[in-house]
Each structure stands twice: as structure tokens, then as C-alpha cells.
Write a protein that holds these residues in place. Structure first.
Motif, PDB file in Angstrom:
ATOM      1  N   ASN A 137       0.813  -1.222   0.000  1.00  0.00           N
ATOM      2  CA  ASN A 137       0.000   0.000   0.000  1.00  0.00           C
ATOM      3  C   ASN A 137       0.843   1.267   0.000  1.00  0.00           C
ATOM      4  O   ASN A 137       0.411   2.313  -0.497  1.00  0.00           O
ATOM      5  N   GLU A 138       2.035   1.160   0.539  1.00  0.00           N
ATOM      6  CA  GLU A 138       2.982   2.280   0.563  1.00  0.00           C
ATOM      7  C   GLU A 138       3.223   2.853  -0.839  1.00  0.00           C
ATOM      8  O   GLU A 138       3.502   4.034  -1.005  1.00  0.00           O
ATOM      9  N   ASN A 139       3.124   1.993  -1.836  1.00  0.00           N
ATOM     10  CA  ASN A 139       3.468   2.386  -3.201  1.00  0.00           C
ATOM     11  C   ASN A 139       2.635   3.552  -3.728  1.00  0.00           C
ATOM     12  O   ASN A 139       3.113   4.308  -4.576  1.00  0.00           O
ATOM     13  N   ARG A 140       1.415   3.696  -3.267  1.00  0.00           N
ATOM     14  CA  ARG A 140       0.581   4.804  -3.750  1.00  0.00           C
ATOM     15  C   ARG A 140       1.257   6.149  -3.504  1.00  0.00           C
ATOM     16  O   ARG A 140       1.155   7.068  -4.315  1.00  0.00           O
ATOM     17  N   ALA A 141       1.932   6.248  -2.380  1.00  0.00           N
ATOM     18  CA  ALA A 141       2.557   7.523  -2.010  1.00  0.00           C
ATOM     19  C   ALA A 141       3.717   7.893  -2.916  1.00  0.00           C
ATOM     20  O   ALA A 141       4.158   9.048  -2.922  1.00  0.00           O
ATOM     21  N   ASN A 142       4.224   6.941  -3.699  1.00  0.00           N
ATOM     22  CA  ASN A 142       5.354   7.217  -4.592  1.00  0.00           C
ATOM     23  C   ASN A 142       4.961   7.947  -5.864  1.00  0.00           C
ATOM     24  O   ASN A 142       5.820   8.504  -6.552  1.00  0.00           O
ATOM     25  N   ASP A 200      -6.677   6.235  -2.655  1.00  0.00           N
ATOM     26  CA  ASP A 200      -7.463   5.110  -3.138  1.00  0.00           C
ATOM     27  C   ASP A 200      -7.094   4.675  -4.553  1.00  0.00           C
ATOM     28  O   ASP A 200      -7.236   3.513  -4.905  1.00  0.00           O
ATOM     29  N   GLN A 201      -6.639   5.614  -5.358  1.00  0.00           N
ATOM     30  CA  GLN A 201      -6.308   5.281  -6.742  1.00  0.00           C
ATOM     31  C   GLN A 201      -5.156   6.165  -7.218  1.00  0.00           C
ATOM     32  O   GLN A 201      -4.870   7.199  -6.614  1.00  0.00           O
ATOM     33  N   VAL A 202      -4.540   5.745  -8.301  1.00  0.00           N
ATOM     34  CA  VAL A 202      -3.372   6.455  -8.833  1.00  0.00           C
ATOM     35  C   VAL A 202      -3.768   7.207 -10.103  1.00  0.00           C
ATOM     36  O   VAL A 202      -4.362   6.627 -11.014  1.00  0.00           O
ATOM     37  N   ASP A 203      -3.438   8.470 -10.141  1.00  0.00           N
ATOM     38  CA  ASP A 203      -3.664   9.281 -11.331  1.00  0.00           C
ATOM     39  C   ASP A 203      -2.644   8.853 -12.392  1.00  0.00           C
ATOM     40  O   ASP A 203      -1.431   8.941 -12.163  1.00  0.00           O
ATOM     41  N   TRP A 274      -2.042   0.571  -7.208  1.00  0.00           N
ATOM     42  CA  TRP A 274      -0.838   1.052  -6.531  1.00  0.00           C
ATOM     43  C   TRP A 274       0.145   1.749  -7.475  1.00  0.00           C
ATOM     44  O   TRP A 274       1.105   2.354  -7.020  1.00  0.00           O
ATOM     45  N   GLY A 275      -0.075   1.636  -8.782  1.00  0.00           N
ATOM     46  CA  GLY A 275       0.824   2.282  -9.736  1.00  0.00           C
ATOM     47  C   GLY A 275       1.113   1.390 -10.924  1.00  0.00           C
ATOM     48  O   GLY A 275       0.412   0.403 -11.171  1.00  0.00           O
TER      49      GLY A 275
END
Length: 345
Positions: A137-142, A200-203, A274-275
Motif C-alpha cells: 500500500n505504501e506504493n501509492r505515495a510514490n 485510493d487510486q493512482v492518477d 498502486w501504480g
């Protein structure tokens, strides 16, 4: 000699302070903050299930064992029923222990930061075992540029709000500092037209930034703090290496067609949650490396789930969530390790 004017000024200042305190508390209560214990808003809004666990009577030893589960959706009750599976397995392995109390605070979307905050909220509760399982889940923040990335993840609105609450532990005594901080911050954010990335989602426009795993250091620091708190509380901590399944030779897209590479399940998450697939796989590898580093430095328990979960589509609903056979395998392997380690004897 102190003049009457001084006493009058002091009284008026005190009255103004009390009046301001009441007004701010009323204002905050109108948007959901408890009037008498406004600091409880952290639990009330963000981690509501924690309150019952904070109040539970938890004692170490005797003929019961208390187990805390930290993590994300993979080990969440509704996704894998992990605690029910472990309870069945432990009852067979430990006939002398009458009861296993499980406290599962693993939630979909939660990362190491959430789990650190939740564990701190439970700092007064002793546990016979704490299990940590989360690295994706950490990956979203990247998925944001380096310039806009914050190590405490405050470039995501969820964490920005939580972090502000954590900066004001005095809230139950006075809400004035927090209220002023909140008002000033809200005004500055509006003037600067500050944007946050979604939790919640990745742009897709930002997904390219995910190649740089900026979260590795934050993940390490959060796990390190969890390990230190576990040491302080004398809670045995088991860090579990994260298992994933990226079908070999296949380029996942996040589209409906990806489902054919996995077992059909009721709940699934496309990898693009997550990306970009390659970035997500890279992020999990780096987070797992940080988890092992914390284990080695803090002398925690460690179990390599990634090594014992075959990369088999039968076991996975998507790149990380488990099918029914996968959940059964996961629980058996985890139980086997815990029993062999002797931590619950």
C-alpha cells in the motif's frame, strides 16, 4: 503592590480564554469532534474500531494468549479471515491454552504509517504476539514528484489530517492551538491551491513518478518505530516478508483482461491500484528489504512468507490478495512458523 487594574486584566484574559475554548470546542463538535475529549477524533474518524480494543481487558500470561495483527487488506478479517484460521490451527497446536484473543486492526489501504499510529494508540495493551504483514500500500505515495513528496505522506489528504492531529497531543486540555493551526493551514492551502494525491487510486498522469521508491526510508522508519515500541512493551513482534504474484512473461495492464491470470475471487484489486506494475513490484521488493533490515537491527521475529507461498495463480486473486486456497496456505505456513518458534508457549 499589584494593582486592581492588573487583576481585572488577568480576569478578563482568563474569561476570554475560557470563552474562546468553549466556542472552538462547539465549532469542532459540529463537524464530529467529541466535545470533552476532542483528541479522540483520531480514533473516531480514522480508526473507529480501535476504541473497543483500547478498552478491552488484556492481560499477559495465564491460559489465554492475545495476538495483535497489523497490516493491510490481505490480512484484514473480511478479506482472508486470518484470525479465524489461526485460531483453529492454534487450538490444535496448543491444547493447554484455553483461549486465543485476536485483535485484527489490519485494514484495506493502510500502510506502515497507519499501522504505527494504531499500535501507538494501543500502547497500554500488552500482547503475547504482534504480527506485521504489509508492503504494497505504501506504493501509492510514490506516485508524485520528489519535490512534492513528504516522508510523513502528508501529500495525501488522509495523512495530512492525521499528522495535524498527532502534532497536538494537548487537545483534551485545550483545543485552541489545534484550532488556530487548522484554520491557518486551511487558509494557506487554499491560497496556494494545494493539491493532494488520492489514497485510493493512482492518477495515470503521475504514475511515472512511482519508479522512484521514495517510501523506502519512511517504511523503514515506521517499522523501526513499531519494533522499538514492541521492545518497550515487551511484545514479541513478528515481521512477515510480503508475498506477491506477478505472472511471469505477462505485462499486466490493470484492465479486466488481467483477471484471467489469477483465480476468480469476490474482491480483487487491479495492480494499477498502486501504480505501474513494474514500479509496484519494485516497491514491494524494496519495502521487503527494509523489513529484513529492521528485523536484523532490532532482533525481531521474522518469517519469509514470500519464500513459502508458491507463485501460483491458484493462490492469488490479484498480485497480492489471496484466494481461498491461498488464504488457507498462508495461515498454515504462518501458524507452523509461530508454533515452531515457541513464542506462544
Amino acid at each position: 503592590m499589584i494593582s486592581r487594574k492588573f487583576y481585572l486584566s488577568l480576569t478578563l484574559t482568563a474569561l476570554l480564554y475560557v470563552f474562546s475554548e468553549v466556542i472552538f470546542r462547539i465549532g469542532l463538535s459540529l463537524v464530529g469532534y467529541p466535545f470533552f475529549q476532542p483528541a479522540r477524533y483520531l480514533e473516531k474518524k480514522y480508526y473507529p474500531y480501535i476504541e473497543a480494543m483500547q478498552e478491552a481487558r488484556v492481560e499477559r500470561g495465564g491460559d489465554t494468549r492475545n495476538i495483535l495483527i497489523l497490516g493491510g487488506s490481505v490480512v484484514n478479517t473480511h478479506w482472508s479471515r486470518l484470525e479465524m484460521r489461526l485460531d483453529t490451527l492454534f487450538q490444535k497446536a496448543y491444547p493447554a491454552i484455553k483461549k486465543f484473543n485476536f485483535f485484527n486492526v489490519a485494514m484495506p489501504g493502510h500502510n506502515s504509517r497507519d499501522n504505527l499510529v494504531k499500535y501507538r494508540l494501543l500502547k497500554n495493551q500488552p500482547y503475547d504476539l504482534v504480527i506485521f504483514y504489509e508492503a504494497i500500500n505504501e506504493n501509492r505515495a510514490n506516485n508524485i514528484s520528489t519535490e512534492m513528496f513528504y516522508p510523513d505522506y502528508s501529500h495525501i489528504k488522509w495523512y495530512d489530517e492525521i499528522n495535524l492531529l498527532l502534532k497536538h497531543p494537548e487537545m483534551n486540555v485545550t483545543v485552541i492551538p489545534y484550532s488556530i493551526h487548522l484554520l491557518i493551514k486551511t487558509l494557506i492551502d487554499k491560497l496556494k491551491h494545494r493539491n493532494y494525491i488520492s489514497n485510493d487510486q493512482v492518477d495515470p498522469a503521475y504514475a511515472g513518478y512511482g519508479e522512484d521508491i521514495k517510501t523506502a526510508a519512511s517504511y523503514y522508519n515506521n517499522l523501526n518505530d513499531i519494533a522499538r515500541l514492541a521492545n518497550k512493551k515487551h511484545d514479541p513482534l513478528l515481521l512477515v516478508k510480503y508475498a506477491t504474484f506477478f505472472p511471469p512473461g505477462i505485462t499486466l495492464t490493470g484492465e479486466e483482461a488481467d483477471k484471467k491470470y489469477f483465480t476468480p475471487c469476490y474482491m480483487v484489486s487491479p495492480v494499477t491500484t498502486w501504480g505501474k506494475p513494474a514500479n509496484v513490484a519494485k516497491g514491494v521488493r524494496m519495502h521487503n528489504a527494509m523489513l529484513e533490515k529492521v528485523h536484523q537491527e532490532q532482533k525481531t521475529g521474522f518469517f519469509n512468507m514470500a519464500a513459502v507461498m508458491p507463485e501460483d495463480s491458484v493462490l492469488f486473486c490479484d498480485v497480492c490478495h489471496l484466494s481461498e486456497p491461498g488464504a488457507q496456505r498462508f495461515a498454515r505456513e504462518l501458524s507452523k512458523h509461530i508454533v515452531s518458534s515457541g513464542v506462544l508457549k
